[in-house]
Design an enzyme around this catalytic site. Structure first.
Site, mmCIF file in Angstrom:
data_model
loop_
_atom_site.group_PDB
_atom_site.id
_atom_site.type_symbol
_atom_site.label_atom_id
_atom_site.label_comp_id
_atom_site.label_asym_id
_atom_site.label_seq_id
_atom_site.Cartn_x
_atom_site.Cartn_y
_atom_site.Cartn_z
ATOM 1 N N ASP A 14 0.816 -1.219 0.000
ATOM 2 C CA ASP A 14 0.000 0.000 0.000
ATOM 3 C C ASP A 14 0.852 1.273 0.000
ATOM 4 O OD1 ASP A 14 -2.098 -1.877 0.506
ATOM 5 O OD2 ASP A 14 -1.835 -1.639 2.674
ATOM 6 N N GLU A 221 -11.394 -0.094 -2.943
ATOM 7 C CA GLU A 221 -10.535 0.469 -1.889
ATOM 8 C C GLU A 221 -9.356 1.176 -2.551
ATOM 9 O OE1 GLU A 221 -9.286 -2.933 0.447
ATOM 10 O OE2 GLU A 221 -8.050 -3.731 -1.154
HETATM 11 O O1 FUB Z 1 -3.032 -3.509 3.781
HETATM 12 C C1 FUB Z 1 -4.326 -3.778 4.273
HETATM 13 C C2 FUB Z 1 -5.352 -3.508 3.236
HETATM 14 O O2 FUB Z 1 -5.107 -4.296 2.076
HETATM 15 C C3 FUB Z 1 -5.352 -2.096 2.706
HETATM 16 O O3 FUB Z 1 -5.898 -1.170 3.583
HETATM 17 C C4 FUB Z 1 -6.101 -2.304 1.443
HETATM 18 O O4 FUB Z 1 -6.059 -1.253 0.548
HETATM 19 C C5 FUB Z 1 -5.463 -3.565 0.914
HETATM 20 O O5 FUB Z 1 -4.298 -3.302 0.183
#
Ligand code: FUB
Length: 318
Positions: A14, A221
């Site tokens: 991320d 997301e």
């Molecule tokens: O790293 C945890 C979660 O996985 C992140 O918040 C999301 O975007 C996904 O990459």
């Protein structure tokens, strides 16, 4: 340009990349081995701290500045330090992060430091009115700052379709509009929202909101906002179809019109990125699971140069 993991002594994911004080700083999640179960709720993403990394140039040495913020120092957090971002204003640096509180609800917190690499001191409470995950903070040329956020499934956005958290909330289906990410203007001190979060419309080529069934294009997301030639580019992950996509608009609030895919699925379930200009070139920072040979929660950050065409469309990464 090399497609090797940028960081290989520890797992990172991320990546939110920013240019601060002439250097490229990366603010990633810090993945780790865990005995938590793997499920759609994302329990396996069980992170407990953040490290900040920096580079003088792309392809140069990546410096690990060590722990910048630890879970045990954040009073309101119970578990799962997920994807962070950072911003600077008025000579201070701000680290934004989602985590679950004692009730198991994701909120977004902020920690403040004097240097891009931290250390950061957390505020005792999460940002009032914040919920869900994946904050991305964009500071516009006039100094106004906006937080983009939200994520479905483990990120709980489907639980916030009414006034308060609904444990039974579900992602809509069929022709219903897809769930939308959120944006809120930040207060002058960067520690609060200065307005109620509002939904960000992502429309198709006919001006219609993307449908819930459109899993190849709907927001899941990993919100990110960057500006190119005066236009606002909102990019994100489609989650269960594993694409990084973007949409373009003329205001930080949108509406945004779907523009296409930036990156095809990578090794591993999640895909999450940032886009930044550094020394006159544009880069996509993202992750895959090459180092762990495909373990979804043990990821590594990579970087790729990206290009725009004459109309400002981002060319898909080869
Ligand atoms: O790293 C945890 C979660 O996985 C992140 O918040 C999301 O975007 C996904 O990459």
């Amino acid at each position: 340009m090399s497609d090797k993991p940028l960081i290989s002594h520890t797992y990172t994911a991320d990546p939110s990349a920013h240019v601060f004080e002439g250097k490229l700083y990366i603010y990633p999640s810090h993945d780790r081995e865990t005995d938590q179960p793997t499920n759609d709720n994302g329990d396996q993403y069980d992170m407990v701290d953040y490290h900040v990394f920096s580079l003088d140039e792309i392809g140069g040495e990546v410096v690990d500045h060590g722990p910048a913020l630890r879970m045990e120092d954040i009073p309101w957090v119970d578990k799962q330090l997920w994807a962070p971002d950072a911003a600077t204003k008025n000579g201070k640096y701000y680290l934004y992060f989602p985590a679950r509180d004692a009730e198991g609800i994701f909120r977004i917190g902020v920690a403040v430091g004097d240097r891009p690499e931290g250390p950061f001191t957390p505020e005792p409470e999460p940002i009032k009115g914040s919920y869900s995950i994946d904050p991305a903070v964009f500071v516009d040329e006039d100094g106004e700052a906006f937080m983009y956020f939200g994520g479905i499934w483990g990120g709980q956005l489907q639980n916030w379709q009414g006034e308060r958290f609904d444990p039974q909330g579900e992602e809509p289906t069929g022709d219903a509009p897809a769930l939308l990410p959120l944006v809120a203007r930040m207060s002058e001190d960067m520690k609060e929202f200065s307005e109620e979060p509002r939904s960000i419309e992502i429309r198709d080529e006919n001006g219609e909101l993307l449908k819930a069934s459109d899993h190849d294009r709907r927001f899941f997301e990993a919100a990110w906002l960057h500006k190119y030639k005066g236009r606002y580019y909102f990019s994100y992950s489609t989650g269960d179809t594993h694409y990084l996509c973007y949409a373009v608009g003329d205001s930080p609030y949108g509406p945004f019109t779907y523009g296409g895919r930036i990156l095809e699925p990578v090794l591993g379930w999640t895909t999450h990125h940032s886009i930044v200009e550094f020394k006159g070139k544009w880069y996509l920072f993202h992750h895959d699971c090459e180092l762990s040979k495909g373990v979804n929660h043990l990821r590594n950050v990579k970087v790729k140069e990206i290009f725009y065409d004459e109309e400002g469309r981002i060319l898909p990464v080869e």
